[in-house]
Design a protein around this motif. Sequence first.
Motif, PDB file in Angstrom:
ATOM      1  N   ASN A  99       0.812  -1.217   0.000  1.00 40.88           N
ATOM      2  CA  ASN A  99       0.000   0.000   0.000  1.00 40.88           C
ATOM      3  C   ASN A  99       0.842   1.261   0.000  1.00 40.88           C
ATOM      4  O   ASN A  99       0.318   2.339  -0.270  1.00 40.88           O
ATOM      5  N   LEU A 100       2.140   1.157   0.340  1.00 39.19           N
ATOM      6  CA  LEU A 100       2.832   2.382   0.752  1.00 39.19           C
ATOM      7  C   LEU A 100       4.140   2.752   0.053  1.00 39.19           C
ATOM      8  O   LEU A 100       4.415   3.947  -0.083  1.00 39.19           O
ATOM      9  N   TRP A 144      -3.769  10.613  -0.376  1.00 41.12           N
ATOM     10  CA  TRP A 144      -3.689  10.366   1.072  1.00 41.12           C
ATOM     11  C   TRP A 144      -2.236  10.582   1.519  1.00 41.12           C
ATOM     12  O   TRP A 144      -1.391   9.713   1.320  1.00 41.12           O
ATOM     13  N   MET A 146       1.190  10.802   3.665  1.00 42.24           N
ATOM     14  CA  MET A 146       1.700   9.943   4.741  1.00 42.24           C
ATOM     15  C   MET A 146       3.153  10.320   5.050  1.00 42.24           C
ATOM     16  O   MET A 146       3.953  10.467   4.128  1.00 42.24           O
ATOM     17  N   ILE A 160      -3.222   5.535  12.123  1.00 41.25           N
ATOM     18  CA  ILE A 160      -3.858   4.788  11.024  1.00 41.25           C
ATOM     19  C   ILE A 160      -4.449   3.493  11.562  1.00 41.25           C
ATOM     20  O   ILE A 160      -5.586   3.109  11.243  1.00 41.25           O
ATOM     21  N   LEU A 176      -8.228   2.548  11.239  1.00 36.40           N
ATOM     22  CA  LEU A 176      -8.623   1.511  10.273  1.00 36.40           C
ATOM     23  C   LEU A 176      -9.020   0.202  10.943  1.00 36.40           C
ATOM     24  O   LEU A 176      -9.878  -0.524  10.434  1.00 36.40           O
ATOM     25  N   ASP A 230       2.391  -4.638  12.161  1.00 35.17           N
ATOM     26  CA  ASP A 230       1.541  -4.958  10.988  1.00 35.17           C
ATOM     27  C   ASP A 230       1.860  -6.374  10.512  1.00 35.17           C
ATOM     28  O   ASP A 230       2.080  -6.617   9.324  1.00 35.17           O
ATOM     29  N   PHE A 239       4.961   0.046  10.848  1.00 30.31           N
ATOM     30  CA  PHE A 239       3.888   0.410  11.777  1.00 30.31           C
ATOM     31  C   PHE A 239       4.287   0.146  13.235  1.00 30.31           C
ATOM     32  O   PHE A 239       3.462   0.293  14.139  1.00 30.31           O
ATOM     33  N   ARG A 265     -11.592  -6.004  10.321  1.00 23.32           N
ATOM     34  CA  ARG A 265     -11.215  -4.838   9.503  1.00 23.32           C
ATOM     35  C   ARG A 265     -10.860  -5.230   8.077  1.00 23.32           C
ATOM     36  O   ARG A 265     -11.073  -4.459   7.137  1.00 23.32           O
ATOM     37  N   ARG A 266     -10.275  -6.430   7.889  1.00 25.34           N
ATOM     38  CA  ARG A 266      -9.875  -6.846   6.533  1.00 25.34           C
ATOM     39  C   ARG A 266     -11.080  -7.173   5.649  1.00 25.34           C
ATOM     40  O   ARG A 266     -10.943  -7.270   4.439  1.00 25.34           O
ATOM     41  N   PHE A 323     -10.642  -0.395   4.799  1.00 24.46           N
ATOM     42  CA  PHE A 323      -9.571  -0.167   3.837  1.00 24.46           C
ATOM     43  C   PHE A 323      -8.509  -1.270   3.995  1.00 24.46           C
ATOM     44  O   PHE A 323      -8.279  -1.755   5.094  1.00 24.46           O
ATOM     45  N   ALA A 324      -7.858  -1.618   2.878  1.00 28.87           N
ATOM     46  CA  ALA A 324      -6.785  -2.621   2.870  1.00 28.87           C
ATOM     47  C   ALA A 324      -7.338  -4.017   3.155  1.00 28.87           C
ATOM     48  O   ALA A 324      -7.240  -4.549   4.258  1.00 28.87           O
TER      49      ALA A 324
HETATM   50  C1  SR1 Z   1      -2.901   3.255   4.445  1.00 28.69           C
HETATM   51  S1  SR1 Z   1      -2.147   1.879   5.056  1.00 28.69           S
HETATM   52  C2  SR1 Z   1      -3.345   0.641   5.061  1.00 28.69           C
HETATM   53  C3  SR1 Z   1      -2.941  -0.606   5.724  1.00 28.69           C
HETATM   54  O1  SR1 Z   1      -1.831  -1.156   5.072  1.00 28.69           O
HETATM   55  C4  SR1 Z   1      -0.937  -1.698   6.024  1.00 28.69           C
HETATM   56  O2  SR1 Z   1      -0.599  -3.000   5.696  1.00 28.69           O
HETATM   57  C5  SR1 Z   1      -1.615  -1.592   7.379  1.00 28.69           C
HETATM   58  O3  SR1 Z   1      -2.293  -2.767   7.730  1.00 28.69           O
HETATM   59  C6  SR1 Z   1      -2.544  -0.456   7.170  1.00 28.69           C
HETATM   60  O4  SR1 Z   1      -3.644  -0.470   8.023  1.00 28.69           O
END
Ligand code: SR1
Length: 421
Positions: free
Chosen positions: A45-46, A75, A77, A177, A181, A234, A273, A363-364, A368-369
């Motif tokens: 994601n990052l 978004w 970061m 986050i 999330l 994470d 994280f 959450r999954r 999001f994500a």
């Molecule tokens: C915006 S980051 C979304 C998710 O990706 C990472 O793996 C973390 O689990 C985070 O919550």
Amino acid sequence: MTGSASDFSQLSLETVTAYLASRPALGGIVDVTRIASVREVGDGNLNLVFIIDDAAGASVVLKQSLPHVRTDPSWPMTRERSAREATVLGAHVLADPEHVPAFYDFDAENYVLAIENLSDHRVWRNELNEGRVHEYAAGELGRYIARAAFATSPLGLDPLEHKRLVARAVNPELQQITEDLVFTEPYIEHAHNVVLPGNEADVAALRSDAALVREMGLAKWRFMTTAQSLIHGDLHTGSVFVRAGATSGEAATDATDARGATTASVRAFDSEFGFVGPTGFDLGALWANFIIAGARAEALGEPARAELILSLPGRLWSAFEAEYRTLWPARIDPRVWTDEVLERLLDGIRDDAAIFAAAKAIRRIVGFAKASDIESLEPALRERAARGVLHAGRALALTRHGIADVDALAAESLATLRAAR
Ligand code: SR1
Ligand code: MG
């Protein structure tokens, strides 16, 4: 100046070789005068992730944070997450070099980490999705979490050092986050939440369950106010590399030990994280993803595989507990941290792990994500699998109190997945 040959603020295939040449710490890792290939392979994601190979077969991975979410450039970061990852990886390499990538260099100016290339490993989530369980990995990760937890908590650190670590590792933006999330957004209306139409009633039922929302509120409080040990932060199955050994029943690879036998290897990566938080969070992250992988196996009509996958929470916990108990006699202050304290600590970590697993499973599905285990199923199967994960997460959150047996909780999750229609 942006765009010049020595501007490394956002690396590209064209600038990576010059970047390597500018980093003395990397001179002994790859031969920068004989670079054979440079690839950008980031798919999370990052971040940007480059693999660089030299002509002799040596290689290195460069990971650079972007100033925004890779998958959503609107978004923003903080790029300082690279420094947080360097702090976590640096400490975890010292605590347990067997279970993390080797750490070669950190460039704070350009937000670049240089780490070991583990291309002979596979991402565990992808392996699970293809039906290869690698069950030995759960025990390895239990040992990793215990070693990191012990070494970075007041059990293994001088009290002043622990306080300095808490300060050095604080990770405000990424912690928030997770707070949003994992613990908040799934339980409110939010633009990040997307489910299949057939799962909307399931989500509504979660939100109207006052006991579940209370448990999630308490879990969020634990997450925000607990400073036990430097956690990965994470640790889902997409943050784990696995490589099977010759005797582990999985596909062999070309990595061999001194006798020529293929050796198993399990490495946790991507710890951006991380912060000094509740030890049970990393256990819970894995546990959640075992529930999700089990839901996939059930949906695909593979009950034996689902059963094997739902044995992983127990294997993870048993290995964690055994390692923690092994390390306990070395605690630096046994004056009031008696053996009874150990039992209470383990009870608390196990309870945290269970509620964090519930939160991270839900959450999954909702927010999001999402997890490819579920998302790659065709919609009819996906709806049922998603419902099963939501039901299993809810049941785990509400029934875990007083149940000390992780295997029993995982068996209940499996039964819940099977009952979902
Ligand atoms: C915006 S980051 C979304 C998710 O990706 C990472 O793996 C973390 O689990 C985070 O919550
Ligand atoms: Mg990640």
